[in-house]
Design a protein around this motif. Structure first.
Motif, short mmCIF file in Angstrom:
data_model
loop_
_atom_site.label_atom_id
_atom_site.label_comp_id
_atom_site.label_asym_id
_atom_site.label_seq_id
_atom_site.Cartn_x
_atom_site.Cartn_y
_atom_site.Cartn_z
N GLN A 1 0.80 -1.20 0.00
CA GLN A 1 0.00 0.00 0.00
C GLN A 1 0.84 1.26 0.00
O GLN A 1 0.41 2.27 -0.54
CB GLN A 1 -0.92 0.02 1.21
CG GLN A 1 -2.13 -0.85 1.07
CD GLN A 1 -3.07 -0.64 2.25
OE1 GLN A 1 -2.67 -0.17 3.29
NE2 GLN A 1 -4.32 -0.98 2.04
N LEU A 2 2.01 1.20 0.59
CA LEU A 2 2.85 2.39 0.64
C LEU A 2 3.20 2.89 -0.75
O LEU A 2 3.10 4.08 -1.04
CB LEU A 2 4.13 2.12 1.42
CG LEU A 2 4.00 1.88 2.91
CD1 LEU A 2 5.33 1.46 3.50
CD2 LEU A 2 3.50 3.14 3.60
N MET A 3 3.60 1.98 -1.61
CA MET A 3 3.99 2.37 -2.96
C MET A 3 2.78 2.84 -3.76
O MET A 3 2.90 3.75 -4.57
CB MET A 3 4.72 1.23 -3.64
CG MET A 3 6.05 0.92 -2.96
SD MET A 3 6.90 -0.49 -3.65
CE MET A 3 7.65 0.27 -5.07
N GLU A 4 1.64 2.24 -3.53
CA GLU A 4 0.43 2.64 -4.23
C GLU A 4 0.01 4.06 -3.87
O GLU A 4 -0.59 4.76 -4.66
CB GLU A 4 -0.71 1.67 -3.91
CG GLU A 4 -0.50 0.29 -4.48
CD GLU A 4 -1.53 -0.70 -3.98
OE1 GLU A 4 -2.47 -0.31 -3.27
OE2 GLU A 4 -1.38 -1.89 -4.31
N ARG A 5 0.37 4.48 -2.67
CA ARG A 5 0.04 5.83 -2.21
C ARG A 5 1.12 6.84 -2.58
O ARG A 5 1.06 7.99 -2.19
CB ARG A 5 -0.16 5.84 -0.70
CG ARG A 5 -1.38 5.07 -0.28
CD ARG A 5 -1.56 5.14 1.20
NE ARG A 5 -2.77 4.46 1.60
CZ ARG A 5 -3.29 4.54 2.79
NH1 ARG A 5 -2.71 5.27 3.72
NH2 ARG A 5 -4.38 3.88 3.08
N GLY A 6 2.14 6.41 -3.30
CA GLY A 6 3.17 7.31 -3.79
C GLY A 6 4.38 7.46 -2.89
O GLY A 6 5.21 8.34 -3.12
N ALA A 7 4.50 6.61 -1.87
CA ALA A 7 5.67 6.69 -0.99
C ALA A 7 6.92 6.29 -1.74
O ALA A 7 6.91 5.34 -2.52
CB ALA A 7 5.48 5.78 0.23
N GLY B 1 11.71 -7.28 -0.54
CA GLY B 1 12.17 -6.89 -1.86
C GLY B 1 11.49 -5.67 -2.44
O GLY B 1 11.47 -5.51 -3.66
N LEU B 2 10.94 -4.80 -1.63
CA LEU B 2 10.27 -3.62 -2.16
C LEU B 2 11.23 -2.62 -2.77
O LEU B 2 10.81 -1.75 -3.53
CB LEU B 2 9.47 -2.91 -1.06
CG LEU B 2 8.21 -3.59 -0.56
CD1 LEU B 2 7.54 -2.74 0.51
CD2 LEU B 2 7.24 -3.85 -1.70
N SER B 3 12.50 -2.69 -2.42
CA SER B 3 13.50 -1.75 -2.89
C SER B 3 13.13 -0.31 -2.53
O SER B 3 13.39 0.62 -3.28
CB SER B 3 13.70 -1.86 -4.41
OG SER B 3 14.19 -3.13 -4.72
N MET B 4 12.50 -0.15 -1.39
CA MET B 4 12.13 1.17 -0.90
C MET B 4 13.16 1.58 0.15
O MET B 4 13.41 0.84 1.09
CB MET B 4 10.74 1.14 -0.28
CG MET B 4 10.27 2.49 0.22
SD MET B 4 8.58 2.44 0.83
CE MET B 4 7.68 2.25 -0.69
N PRO B 5 13.80 2.73 -0.01
CA PRO B 5 14.80 3.16 0.96
C PRO B 5 14.22 3.31 2.37
O PRO B 5 13.13 3.82 2.54
CB PRO B 5 15.26 4.52 0.43
CG PRO B 5 14.87 4.53 -0.99
CD PRO B 5 13.64 3.68 -1.10
N LEU B 6 14.98 2.82 3.32
CA LEU B 6 14.64 2.95 4.73
C LEU B 6 15.73 3.81 5.36
O LEU B 6 16.90 3.43 5.37
CB LEU B 6 14.58 1.58 5.41
CG LEU B 6 14.36 1.56 6.91
CD1 LEU B 6 13.03 2.20 7.27
CD2 LEU B 6 14.41 0.14 7.42
N VAL B 7 15.37 5.00 5.83
CA VAL B 7 16.33 5.96 6.38
C VAL B 7 16.15 6.01 7.89
O VAL B 7 15.03 6.20 8.37
CB VAL B 7 16.11 7.37 5.80
CG1 VAL B 7 17.11 8.35 6.37
CG2 VAL B 7 16.17 7.34 4.28
N SER B 8 17.24 5.84 8.62
CA SER B 8 17.19 5.97 10.07
C SER B 8 18.08 7.11 10.51
O SER B 8 19.25 7.17 10.15
CB SER B 8 17.63 4.69 10.76
OG SER B 8 17.66 4.88 12.17
#
Length: 75
Positions: free
Chosen positions: A1-7, A28-35
């Protein structure tokens, strides 16, 4: 859902153990996770954490922080 919402990425969580858990679920979403504060050395392993980035140095560099006197970081 995150990617569908444009994240395009996720900011947080603050602790290394939490980053480890969240990264497992992101898979495997390949979405950056920043801490902003996770410093554990194991998070530098790009085979296990390919999309993880941090805004602070990992624990091995903690002795250098006072030398450079960083007061802020920006994305």
């Amino acid at each position: 859902q995150l990617m569908e919402r444009g994240a395009v990425g996720i900011i947080g969580p603050p602790r290394s153990g939490e980053v480890q858990a969240v990264q497992y679920y992101l898979g495997g979403l390949s979405m950056p996770l920043v801490s902003p504060t996770a410093t554990a050395d194991f998070l530098s392993d790009k085979l296990l954490y390919p999309s993880f980035v941090r805004t602070v140095r990992h624990s091995s560099y903690s002795i250098l922080r006072p030398h450079y006197a960083y007061t802020q970081s920006k994305l």
